[in-house]
Design a protein around this motif. Structure first.
Motif, PDB file in Angstrom:
ATOM      1  N   ASN A 333      42.840  39.521  44.136  1.00 31.49           N
ATOM      2  CA  ASN A 333      42.071  40.467  43.335  1.00 31.49           C
ATOM      3  C   ASN A 333      41.922  41.801  44.058  1.00 31.49           C
ATOM      4  N   GLU A 334      41.632  41.727  45.351  1.00 27.74           N
ATOM      5  CA  GLU A 334      41.434  42.937  46.132  1.00 27.74           C
ATOM      6  C   GLU A 334      42.698  43.786  46.167  1.00 27.74           C
ATOM      7  N   GLU A 335      43.840  43.124  46.261  1.00 25.67           N
ATOM      8  CA  GLU A 335      45.108  43.857  46.297  1.00 25.67           C
ATOM      9  C   GLU A 335      45.441  44.458  44.939  1.00 25.67           C
ATOM     10  N   SER A 336      45.159  43.742  43.865  1.00 25.04           N
ATOM     11  CA  SER A 336      45.379  44.312  42.528  1.00 25.04           C
ATOM     12  C   SER A 336      44.456  45.502  42.293  1.00 25.04           C
ATOM     13  N   PHE A 337      43.212  45.382  42.724  1.00 25.12           N
ATOM     14  CA  PHE A 337      42.247  46.475  42.580  1.00 25.12           C
ATOM     15  C   PHE A 337      42.740  47.715  43.338  1.00 25.12           C
ATOM     16  N   LEU A 338      43.228  47.509  44.568  1.00 25.83           N
ATOM     17  CA  LEU A 338      43.700  48.622  45.381  1.00 25.83           C
ATOM     18  C   LEU A 338      45.003  49.204  44.813  1.00 25.83           C
ATOM     19  N   PHE A 339      45.851  48.354  44.243  1.00 25.85           N
ATOM     20  CA  PHE A 339      47.085  48.852  43.626  1.00 25.85           C
ATOM     21  C   PHE A 339      46.748  49.765  42.451  1.00 25.85           C
ATOM     22  N   ALA A 340      45.748  49.359  41.653  1.00 27.09           N
ATOM     23  CA  ALA A 340      45.320  50.204  40.534  1.00 27.09           C
ATOM     24  C   ALA A 340      44.768  51.537  41.040  1.00 27.09           C
ATOM     25  N   PRO A 654      49.928  41.780  54.971  1.00 27.67           N
ATOM     26  CA  PRO A 654      49.265  41.573  53.684  1.00 27.67           C
ATOM     27  C   PRO A 654      49.392  42.817  52.807  1.00 27.67           C
ATOM     28  N   ASP A 655      49.492  42.623  51.512  1.00 23.61           N
ATOM     29  CA  ASP A 655      49.657  43.745  50.592  1.00 23.61           C
ATOM     30  C   ASP A 655      48.501  44.733  50.704  1.00 23.61           C
ATOM     31  N   TYR A 656      47.280  44.236  50.941  1.00 23.73           N
ATOM     32  CA  TYR A 656      46.151  45.168  50.980  1.00 23.73           C
ATOM     33  C   TYR A 656      46.240  46.113  52.177  1.00 23.73           C
ATOM     34  N   ILE A 657      46.870  45.671  53.257  1.00 26.80           N
ATOM     35  CA  ILE A 657      47.066  46.554  54.400  1.00 26.80           C
ATOM     36  C   ILE A 657      48.142  47.584  54.094  1.00 26.80           C
ATOM     37  N   ILE A 658      49.234  47.139  53.473  1.00 23.63           N
ATOM     38  CA  ILE A 658      50.316  48.062  53.089  1.00 23.63           C
ATOM     39  C   ILE A 658      49.793  49.094  52.086  1.00 23.63           C
ATOM     40  N   LEU A 659      49.101  48.607  51.051  1.00 19.11           N
ATOM     41  CA  LEU A 659      48.585  49.498  50.008  1.00 19.11           C
ATOM     42  C   LEU A 659      47.535  50.445  50.564  1.00 19.11           C
ATOM     43  N   GLY A 660      46.708  49.948  51.491  1.00 21.77           N
ATOM     44  CA  GLY A 660      45.683  50.797  52.082  1.00 21.77           C
ATOM     45  C   GLY A 660      46.283  51.967  52.835  1.00 21.77           C
ATOM     46  N   ASP A 661      47.364  51.702  53.553  1.00 19.39           N
ATOM     47  CA  ASP A 661      48.049  52.771  54.287  1.00 19.39           C
ATOM     48  C   ASP A 661      48.670  53.777  53.315  1.00 19.39           C
ATOM     49  N   LEU A 677      36.687  47.163  49.993  1.00 14.69           N
ATOM     50  CA  LEU A 677      37.231  46.892  48.659  1.00 14.69           C
ATOM     51  C   LEU A 677      36.374  45.876  47.921  1.00 14.69           C
ATOM     52  N   GLN A 678      35.967  44.826  48.626  1.00 12.97           N
ATOM     53  CA  GLN A 678      35.167  43.784  48.006  1.00 12.97           C
ATOM     54  C   GLN A 678      33.814  44.315  47.551  1.00 12.97           C
ATOM     55  N   GLN A 679      33.262  45.272  48.288  1.00 12.63           N
ATOM     56  CA  GLN A 679      31.996  45.876  47.870  1.00 12.63           C
ATOM     57  C   GLN A 679      32.191  46.800  46.680  1.00 12.63           C
ATOM     58  N   GLU A 680      33.364  47.443  46.624  1.00 11.13           N
ATOM     59  CA  GLU A 680      33.625  48.407  45.558  1.00 11.13           C
ATOM     60  C   GLU A 680      33.929  47.741  44.227  1.00 11.13           C
ATOM     61  N   ILE A 681      34.510  46.556  44.298  1.00  8.50           N
ATOM     62  CA  ILE A 681      34.858  45.859  43.055  1.00  8.50           C
ATOM     63  C   ILE A 681      33.583  45.490  42.309  1.00  8.50           C
ATOM     64  N   ALA A 682      33.434  46.001  41.126  1.00 12.45           N
ATOM     65  CA  ALA A 682      32.253  45.690  40.317  1.00 12.45           C
ATOM     66  C   ALA A 682      32.364  44.270  39.790  1.00 12.45           C
ATOM     67  N   PRO A 683      31.251  43.547  39.755  1.00 14.91           N
ATOM     68  CA  PRO A 683      31.305  42.187  39.193  1.00 14.91           C
ATOM     69  C   PRO A 683      31.836  42.211  37.767  1.00 14.91           C
ATOM     70  N   VAL A 684      32.749  41.305  37.475  1.00 15.09           N
ATOM     71  CA  VAL A 684      33.323  41.224  36.134  1.00 15.09           C
ATOM     72  C   VAL A 684      32.418  40.343  35.282  1.00 15.09           C
ATOM     73  N   VAL A 685      31.730  40.945  34.347  1.00  9.95           N
ATOM     74  CA  VAL A 685      30.786  40.219  33.500  1.00  9.95           C
ATOM     75  C   VAL A 685      31.480  39.834  32.206  1.00  9.95           C
ATOM     76  N   LYS A 686      31.494  38.547  31.943  1.00  8.40           N
ATOM     77  CA  LYS A 686      32.152  38.063  30.726  1.00  8.40           C
ATOM     78  C   LYS A 686      31.152  37.239  29.932  1.00  8.40           C
ATOM     79  N   LYS A 687      30.738  37.751  28.810  1.00 14.88           N
ATOM     80  CA  LYS A 687      29.756  37.056  27.983  1.00 14.88           C
ATOM     81  C   LYS A 687      30.301  36.923  26.582  1.00 14.88           C
ATOM     82  N   GLN A 688      30.387  35.696  26.119  1.00 12.97           N
ATOM     83  CA  GLN A 688      30.907  35.456  24.781  1.00 12.97           C
ATOM     84  C   GLN A 688      29.935  35.999  23.744  1.00 12.97           C
ATOM     85  N   LEU A 689      30.471  36.652  22.744  1.00 10.51           N
ATOM     86  CA  LEU A 689      29.628  37.145  21.667  1.00 10.51           C
ATOM     87  C   LEU A 689      28.926  35.988  20.960  1.00 10.51           C
TER      88      LEU A 689
END
Length: 808
Positions: A333-340, A654-661, A677-689
C-alpha cells in the motif's frame, strides 16, 4: 454433502476435571473442556480444525464409574461426570501406547526431515519413551518419491489420518485415503489412481511425523537452524498470515500456524511459490540501455539520474501530460501511495492506472455507485456463517484459495447451500447444491436469470428501486435468457430455491472480465441487493484492492490504461513509468509492444526480466514481498502490516526506497521514509450505504462462434508471478488447452496432442489436456504463462472470445 455439526450449543454441561469444576456447551469433548481449564492432555491424531479420529489413543483419561479408559479427543462431556487426566496408571497406559506405536516406526530421526518439529518425537520425550520395548518382523513399505513437491514414507506413518482429513475436510480434494487394515494399513492415493492433488502442502503441515515432507525443503537443514519471521503472503488476495523460514537471508520454506486468521491453511502458491523469490533470473542490479540498444549494468545513482533527467527533459519539451505511470497489485500500500504521489505530484501528470483496468477497477466503481463501498462488505470468515453462498464466475481455489476454503467449510460443516455458476468446471462443484454451467460470455444474462427467479420465488427483499427494477427485468424473457446462457427457467428456479438464511454473493474472474462486464457485474450487485447478501468481489492478486484504495487510478482528466497506450501511439505520451507489471501480457500484445518501442523513455521497476523489462531504457531491480516492510489489503478489506524478513538479492531495493529517491529528485523535496508515508496515508473508510440502489443494465447478446476460448486463472499458479517459481513449474510446467471429450473426438485429438488456436489473425499452439465437464464448444487456457503467447489472441479485455482450433 459432508457431515453437519449439530448439537444444542445453548445447553450447558457441568463436569469436574482433575478436581476443578467447569461448564461447557453440550457437544464439547473432554479434551476441549480440559483445554478450557489449561489442562494439557497429550495428543497425536487430534487437530482442532478437523473431525476427530481417536486413532492414537494417547489422550486416554479416566471417567469415574467407567471401567476402561476413554479417549478425550472424541468423547463428549456428560452432566456431572468426574474426569481424571493425570495418574500413574494413565501415564503407564500412554507410555505403553507409544511403545506399541514405535513397533512400526523406524528410529531414523538423524535423517528424518521432521526431527526437531515432530509431534511423535515430542510425545515420546514427554512420556519418557526412550526405547522400543517390543519388536516385530516388518516388511519395509515403498517410499513414494514420485509425488511432485511431496514425499511420503509410509514406514513412519502412525495412521493418525490427519493428512487424509485435512485433504478432504479443509481443501476439499480427497486425494489420499487409508487403505487396507492392521499392519498392512497405509495412506495412499485414492483407489490407486495417480495423485490428483492441489499440492497445497496442508497435509505436510498436519503430519505429526516425518511421513509427509516437503521435497524442496528436504535436507535443507534442521528446523532450529533457520530464522523464522512472520509475514503476509504476497500471492493471492486471501491475505494469509505466514512464517518465512530463512537461511542465509533467503526464504527456504513457508509455513503457517493454526492460530492464524487462515487457520494455518495455505495453497500451493503460499507454501511453495517462494522459489520465485530465489530464482537465478531475479534482477540484481540497475541497467541502462546504451546507444547500441543493449541494457548494461550501472550504479544506482547513474540509473536514477538517467531516469530523472530524461523525465525532466520530456516535461520541459511536451508538458507533464507527456508522462504516465502504470502501477502494480503486487507492491505494498505504501509503495502504491508513493507511486501515485510520484506521478500526480512530483511529475504533475494525471495519467495513472494499472492492470486492474482490465475489469476489477470498473467493478469497484460500480460497487461504489450501487452500494457505497468497494471490496467485500464482510470479512472472509463471515462466509462460514452464511446459509447460502452463490459463486458467480469464479473458481475460488484457483483465484483466491482462502475464500475457497471458507466456502468449503461453510458447505460441509455448517450445511450452507452452495450455488455455483461458471462456464467451466470448478474445484468447488463437488460441494454444490446447484451447478449452473452457462455459455461463456453470457454472464449478464445469468445474473438476470437469477434475479428474475429470486423475484418470482419471493426471495427478494425490499430495496430502493425494486418496483422499477421488476419492470426492467420483465422486459427480458426466460426464453431469451435460455438462448443466451443455455440454462432453462427451471435451472434458475432450482438455484434460487437454495437461498436460505444469510446469503453471500461472490463474483470473480468470468464476471469481471466478461464480454458484457458492465451488465454482469451490475447483475451480481443487483442479486446481492435483492437478497440482502454479503458481497465478495474476488481478485487473483494480493493487493489489487489496496492499490486502488491508495489512488493508483487516473486523476481528473487523466488517461486510463487503454488511454495511455493510445496516447503513446498518438505521440501524446513520451515517458512511461511501469512498476511490477508486464504490459506485454495485456490484450493486443503486438500493438502494445509497438507502442512501448515508440517511447523516448521507459522506466521499469521489477523483480524479473519480463518482456516489458527487457524493453526498458532504465531497469531498476526491486525487492519481493518477504524482502520489505509495508502492508497489503485483501479484497475483504483487511489491511495487514508486515516487516522485512529476507534479504533482497544483489543490489535490489524495495520499491518504496526506489520511488522515494525518484520522488525527491523530481520534486526537489526530501526522500519520504516508510514511517512518514504510513502517517500520510489517510485511513480508508468504507461504509456500506443503508439503502443500496438497484440499477438495471440490460445484458447484450453476442454472436458466439462454434468454438469459444476462455482464458482464466488455473489452480497451481498465481498470475505470471509463479511462472518464475521452480516449485510451481514442477506440477504445472506449461500452458495447456483444456478440452472436453466431444470436441477432442471431433478434432481427433488425444491427451498431449498439439492444437493450434487462432483468433484475430494470430495463432498459438498448445498441448491438449482432456477435462471432464467442459461443455462442447468451449476451450479453456491459463493466464499464467507469458511465453505461451496466449495474450496475443486477445483483442479486448474480455476473457472469452471466438477462436478456431486445428490439430497440429
Amino acid at each position: 454433502m459432508a457431515h453437519t455439526e449439530c448439537c444444542d450449543s445453548n445447553k450447558t454441561i457441568s463436569l469436574t476435571i482433575d478436581g476443578t469444576d467447569v461448564q461447557v456447551p453440550a457437544g464439547t469433548t473432554i479434551l476441549d473442556a480440559a483445554r478450557k481449564l489449561g489442562i494439557k492432555i497429550p495428543t497425536l491424531c487430534w487437530l482442532e480444525k478437523i473431525s476427530t479420529t481417536g486413532a492414537c489413543r494417547v489422550c486416554a483419561v479416566h471417567v469415574e464409574g467407567v471401567e476402561r479408559p476413554m479417549t478425550a479427543c472424541n468423547t463428549p462431556v456428560k452432566e456431572g461426570i468426574k474426569v481424571t487426566t493425570q495418574s500413574p496408571e494413565l501415564e503407564k497406559i500412554r507410555k505403553k501406547t507409544m511403545e506399541l506405536m514405535l513397533v512400526n516406526h523406524p528410529l531414523d530421526c538423524p535423517v528424518c526431515d521432521a526431527a526437531g518439529e515432530c509431534d511423535l518425537q515430542d510425545t515420546c520425550y514427554g512420556l519418557g519413551v526412550a526405547k522400543q520395548e517390543y519388536a516385530a518382523d516388518l516388511e519395509r513399505l515403498q517410499i513414494r518419491y514420485d509425488w511432485s513437491l511431496l514425499e511420503s514414507d509410509p514406514n513412519r506413518c502412525i495412521l493418525c489420518e490427519k493428512c487424509v482429513k485435512v485433504c478432504r475436510e479443509i481443501t476439499g480434494v480427497g486425494a489420499i485415503e487409508t487403505q487396507s487394515c492392521g499392519d498392512r494399513a497405509v495412506v495412499e492415493t485414492v483407489s490407486g489412481k495417480p495423485l490428483d492433488c492441489d499440492f497445497c502442502g496442508n497435509c505436510i503441515a498436519a503430519c505429526p511425523t516425518g511421513t509427509l515432507i516437503s521435497k524442496p525443503f528436504k535436507f535443507a537443514g534442521r528446523p532450529w537452524s533457520f530464522e523464522v519471521k512472520n509475514g503476509i503472503c504476497g500471492f493471492c488476495s486471501s491475505g494469509c498470515q505466514i512464517e518465512y523460514h530463512l537461511q542465509n537471508g533467503k526464504v527456504a520454506r513457508v509455513t503457517s500456524d493454526d492460530s492464524t486468521y487462515n487457520n494455518g491453511n495455505l495453497c500451493i502458491n503460499g507454501r511453495f511459490g517462494y522459489s520465485a523469490f530465489n530464482t537465478a533470473e531475479r534482477l540484481t542490479q540497475p541497467l541502462i540501455k546504451g546507444v547500441d540498444g543493449q541494457q548494461k549494468p550501472a550504479s544506482w545513482d547513474a540509473a536514477l539520474s538517467t531516469a530523472v533527467s530524461a523525465t525532466k527533459e520530456i516535461i520541459a519539451k511536451y508538458g507533464a501530460a507527456a508522462v504516465a505511470g502504470i502501477g502494480s497489485p503486487r507492491v505494498t500500500n505504501e509503495e502504491s501511495f508513493l507511486f501515485a504521489k510520484l506521478i500526480k505530484e512530483a511529475v504533475g501528470s494525471a495519467n495513472l492506472d494499472s492492470e486492474a483496468r482490465l475489469g476489477y477497477a470498473q467493478a469497484q466503481e460500480l460497487q461504489a455507485k450501487l452500494i457505497g463501498m468497494t471490496g467485500a462488505t464482510k470479512s472472509m470468515d463471515a462466509l462460514e456463517q452464511a446459509g447460502c453462498i452463490i459463486v458467480l464466475g469464479s473458481d475460488l481455489k484457483a483465484e483466491s484459495a482462502g475464500f475457497g476454503y471458507r466456502a468449503i467449510k461453510a458447505a460441509t460443516k455448517r450445511d450452507a447451500r452452495l450455488v455455483i455458476a461458471s462456464a467451466r468446471p470448478t474445484s468447488l462443484d463437488k460441494f454444490a447444491n446447484s451447478s449452473l454451467r452457462y455459455k461463456a460470455g453470457s454472464e449478464g444474462f445469468v445474473a438476470l436469470g437469477l434475479a428474475k427467479a429470486a423475484i418470482s420465488q419471493n426471495k427478494a427483499v425490499a430495496a430502493e428501486g425494486l418496483e422499477a427494477f421488476k419492470q426492467s427485468v420483465a422486459g427480458t424473457s426466460f426464453d431469451q435468457i435460455q438462448a443466451a446462457t443455455g440454462l432453462t427457467e427451471a435451472d434458475f428456479a432450482d438455484a434460487v430455491s437454495f437461498i436460505n438464511g444469510q446469503v453471500a454473493v461472490m463474483y470473480g474472474f468470468e464476471f469481471i472480465r466478461s464480454v458484457d462486464a458492465a451488465a454482469a457485474v451490475t447483475g451480481a450487485l443487483n442479486l446481492a441487493i435483492l437478497t440482502a447478501a454479503d458481497l465478495y468481489p474476488i481478485d487473483e492478486k494480493n493487493n489489487t484492492q489496496g492499490m486502488l484504495d491508495m489512488g493508483v487510478v487516473p486523476g481528473a482528466g487523466g488517461k486510463d490504461l487503454f488511454g495511455i497506450i493510445d496516447g503513446i501511439e498518438k505521440g501524446e505520451i513520451h515517458c512511461l513509468y511501469v512498476m511490477g507489471s508486464d504490459l506485454l501480457q495485456l490484450p493486443n500484445r503486438s500493438r502494445v509492444a509497438a507502442a512501448l518501442q515508440k517511447l523516448e523513455c521507459l522506466v521499469v521497476l521489477d523483480l524479473f526480466p519480463t518482456a516489458t523489462a527487457r524493453l526498458a531504457d532504465v531497469l531498476l531491480p526491486a525487492a519481493a514481498a518477504p524482502e520489505k516492510a509495508g502492508s497489503f489489503t485483501s479484497t475483504d478489506n483487511r489491511t495487514q502490516s508486515f516487516t522485512a524478513a529476507a534479504t533482497a538479492p544483489g543490489e535490489a531495493r524495495p520499491d518504496y526506497i526506489i520511488l522515494g529517491d525518484l520522488y525527491a529528485r523530481l520534486s526537489g523535496g526530501a526522500v519520504p521514509s516508510l514511517a512518514a508515508l504510513q502517517q500520510e496515508i489517510a485511513p480508508v473508510v468504507k461504509k456500506q450505504l443503508e439503502a443500496p440502489v438497484l440499477a438495471f443494465t440490460a445484458p447484450q447478446a453476442h454472436a458466439a462462434g462454434s468454438m469459444t476460448l476462455l482464458i482464466a486463472p488455473f489452480l497451481r499458479h498465481n498470475g505470471s508471478y509463479t511462472s518464475w517459481s521452480a516449485n510451481n513449474l514442477l506440477v504445472a510446467a506449461e500452458a495447456v488447452l483444456l478440452l472436453g471429450e466431444a470436441d477432442a473426438a471431433r478434432l481427433a485429438l488425444k491427451e498431449g496432442d498439439p492444437v493450434t488456436v487462432t483468433a484475430a489473425g494470430t495463432s498459438v499452439t498448445l498441448p491438449v489436456q482432456l477435462c471432464a465437464g467442459i461443455p462442447a464448444g468451449l476451450a479453456v487456457a491459463p493466464t499464467h504463462f507469458p511465453g505461451s503467447g496466449i495474450s496475443a489472441l486477445m483483442v479486448k479485455s474480455a476473457a472469452s472470445f471466438t477462436v478456431t482450433l486445428a490439430k497440429g
